[in-house]
Scaffold this motif. Structure first.
Motif, short mmCIF file in Angstrom:
data_model
loop_
_atom_site.label_atom_id
_atom_site.label_comp_id
_atom_site.label_asym_id
_atom_site.label_seq_id
_atom_site.Cartn_x
_atom_site.Cartn_y
_atom_site.Cartn_z
N GLU A 122 0.82 -1.20 0.00
CA GLU A 122 0.00 0.00 0.00
C GLU A 122 0.86 1.25 0.00
O GLU A 122 0.43 2.31 -0.43
CB GLU A 122 -0.93 0.00 1.22
N SER A 123 2.08 1.11 0.49
CA SER A 123 2.94 2.29 0.56
C SER A 123 3.90 2.38 -0.62
O SER A 123 4.70 3.29 -0.68
CB SER A 123 3.75 2.27 1.87
N SER A 124 3.84 1.42 -1.54
CA SER A 124 4.77 1.48 -2.65
C SER A 124 4.11 2.07 -3.88
O SER A 124 2.92 1.94 -4.09
CB SER A 124 5.33 0.09 -2.96
N VAL A 125 4.91 2.72 -4.67
CA VAL A 125 4.43 3.30 -5.91
C VAL A 125 5.55 3.14 -6.93
O VAL A 125 6.71 3.04 -6.56
CB VAL A 125 4.03 4.78 -5.71
N LEU A 126 5.21 3.14 -8.17
CA LEU A 126 6.21 2.87 -9.18
C LEU A 126 6.86 4.13 -9.74
O LEU A 126 7.08 4.24 -10.93
CB LEU A 126 5.59 2.02 -10.30
N TYR A 127 7.13 5.10 -8.88
CA TYR A 127 7.97 6.22 -9.29
C TYR A 127 9.41 5.71 -9.27
O TYR A 127 9.73 4.77 -8.55
CB TYR A 127 7.85 7.39 -8.30
N GLU A 128 10.27 6.38 -10.02
CA GLU A 128 11.67 5.98 -10.04
C GLU A 128 12.54 7.21 -9.84
O GLU A 128 12.18 8.31 -10.26
CB GLU A 128 12.02 5.33 -11.38
N VAL A 129 13.68 6.98 -9.20
CA VAL A 129 14.65 8.06 -9.04
C VAL A 129 15.06 8.54 -10.43
O VAL A 129 15.28 7.74 -11.33
CB VAL A 129 15.88 7.57 -8.23
N GLY A 130 15.11 9.86 -10.61
CA GLY A 130 15.48 10.44 -11.89
C GLY A 130 14.29 10.89 -12.73
O GLY A 130 14.46 11.63 -13.70
N GLN A 131 13.07 10.47 -12.36
CA GLN A 131 11.89 10.89 -13.12
C GLN A 131 11.57 12.35 -12.82
O GLN A 131 11.79 12.84 -11.71
CB GLN A 131 10.66 10.05 -12.76
N GLN A 132 11.05 13.03 -13.84
CA GLN A 132 10.63 14.43 -13.69
C GLN A 132 9.19 14.45 -13.18
O GLN A 132 8.34 13.73 -13.71
CB GLN A 132 10.72 15.16 -15.03
N VAL A 133 8.94 15.25 -12.16
CA VAL A 133 7.59 15.37 -11.61
C VAL A 133 7.21 16.84 -11.46
O VAL A 133 8.08 17.72 -11.41
CB VAL A 133 7.47 14.68 -10.23
N LYS A 134 5.91 17.07 -11.43
CA LYS A 134 5.38 18.40 -11.17
C LYS A 134 4.69 18.35 -9.82
O LYS A 134 3.94 17.43 -9.53
CB LYS A 134 4.37 18.80 -12.25
N ILE A 135 4.96 19.32 -8.97
CA ILE A 135 4.34 19.38 -7.66
C ILE A 135 2.94 19.94 -7.84
O ILE A 135 2.75 20.99 -8.46
CB ILE A 135 5.19 20.23 -6.68
N THR A 136 1.94 19.22 -7.32
CA THR A 136 0.55 19.58 -7.57
C THR A 136 -0.13 20.26 -6.39
O THR A 136 -1.19 20.86 -6.55
CB THR A 136 -0.28 18.32 -7.93
N SER A 137 0.46 20.20 -5.20
CA SER A 137 -0.15 20.85 -4.04
C SER A 137 0.92 21.24 -3.03
O SER A 137 2.06 20.77 -3.09
CB SER A 137 -1.19 19.94 -3.39
N GLY A 138 0.54 22.10 -2.13
CA GLY A 138 1.48 22.57 -1.10
C GLY A 138 2.15 23.87 -1.52
O GLY A 138 1.82 24.44 -2.58
N PRO A 139 3.10 24.34 -0.72
CA PRO A 139 3.73 25.63 -1.00
C PRO A 139 4.53 25.68 -2.31
O PRO A 139 4.78 26.75 -2.83
CB PRO A 139 4.64 25.86 0.21
N PHE A 140 4.93 24.52 -2.83
CA PHE A 140 5.71 24.49 -4.05
C PHE A 140 4.88 24.05 -5.26
O PHE A 140 5.43 23.63 -6.28
CB PHE A 140 6.93 23.58 -3.88
N ALA A 141 3.55 24.15 -5.15
CA ALA A 141 2.66 23.75 -6.25
C ALA A 141 3.07 24.48 -7.52
O ALA A 141 3.44 25.66 -7.49
CB ALA A 141 1.21 24.07 -5.89
#
Length: 184
Positions: A122-141
């Motif tokens: 339940e706590s695992s996700v298939l993101y990988e180190v080195g992938q580009q992501v966009k922050i969708t919420s919080g102070p850095f959205a």
């Protein structure tokens, strides 16, 4: 049939066919009263896994013990031969050529292992180190960055984000990011 007469067995099946084998056994039970009385329960432990593909998060189910099904049944030749003959079944886990029943202790340990695997999954996700992501919420959205570290146990990522021209590590929850689609 009393529950004392039935034991849990481990059935080896073709990987990925755990659910179809369980359905085949259930279907066969419904059509044959003698087997219905011999087979008490079929267990295919599954876990939900979050997969991220093309920036879309999807929950998929997957077998906890790929290639295995647990079956609670009487140890009769007819029941064993019937189960062995079903499509997708490789055979039973055996001892001296005969299906080896699990002890109550072993079954309880196995169910505890299943519970732990499900909790960890339940706590695992298939993101990988080195992938580009966009922050969708919080102070850095709306900031974008690159994944530096993944902590599956805490469901968190460390993302390197350019703030005032400096790469700054930012710790985020998994649900605060989405993958950047590089095909745009």
């Amino acid at each position: 049939m009393s529950s004392d007469d039935c034991f849990w067995y481990i059935l080896r099946v073709s990987a990925g066919r755990e659910q179809s084998v369980a359905k085949s056994i259930e279907s066969y039970k419904m059509r044959n009263a003698d087997i219905d009385n011999a087979i008490r329960e079929i267990c295919v432990p599954v876990q939900s896994v979050l997969k991220v593909k093309k920036n879309v998060k999807q929950h998929k189910t997957k077998s906890v013990f790929s290639g295995y099904v647990l079956i609670n049944m009487l140890n009769t030749k007819r029941a064993i031969d019937t189960v062995r003959s079903l499509p997708g079944v490789v055979g039973f886990v055996t001892s001296s050529g005969k299906p080896a029943p699990l002890t109550k202790d072993d079954f309880e340990k196995m169910m505890q292992l299943v519970k732990e695997k499900i909790e960890n999954a339940e706590s695992s996700v298939l993101y990988e180190v080195g992938q580009q992501v966009k922050i969708t919420s919080g102070p850095f959205a709306s900031f974008a960055g690159e994944i530096e570290h993944i902590d599956n146990a805490k469901k968190r990522l460390r993302v390197a984000v350019a703030i005032f021209g400096q790469l700054t590590p930012v710790d985020l929850d998994l649900d605060q990011v989405s993958l950047v689609n590089n095909e745009e």
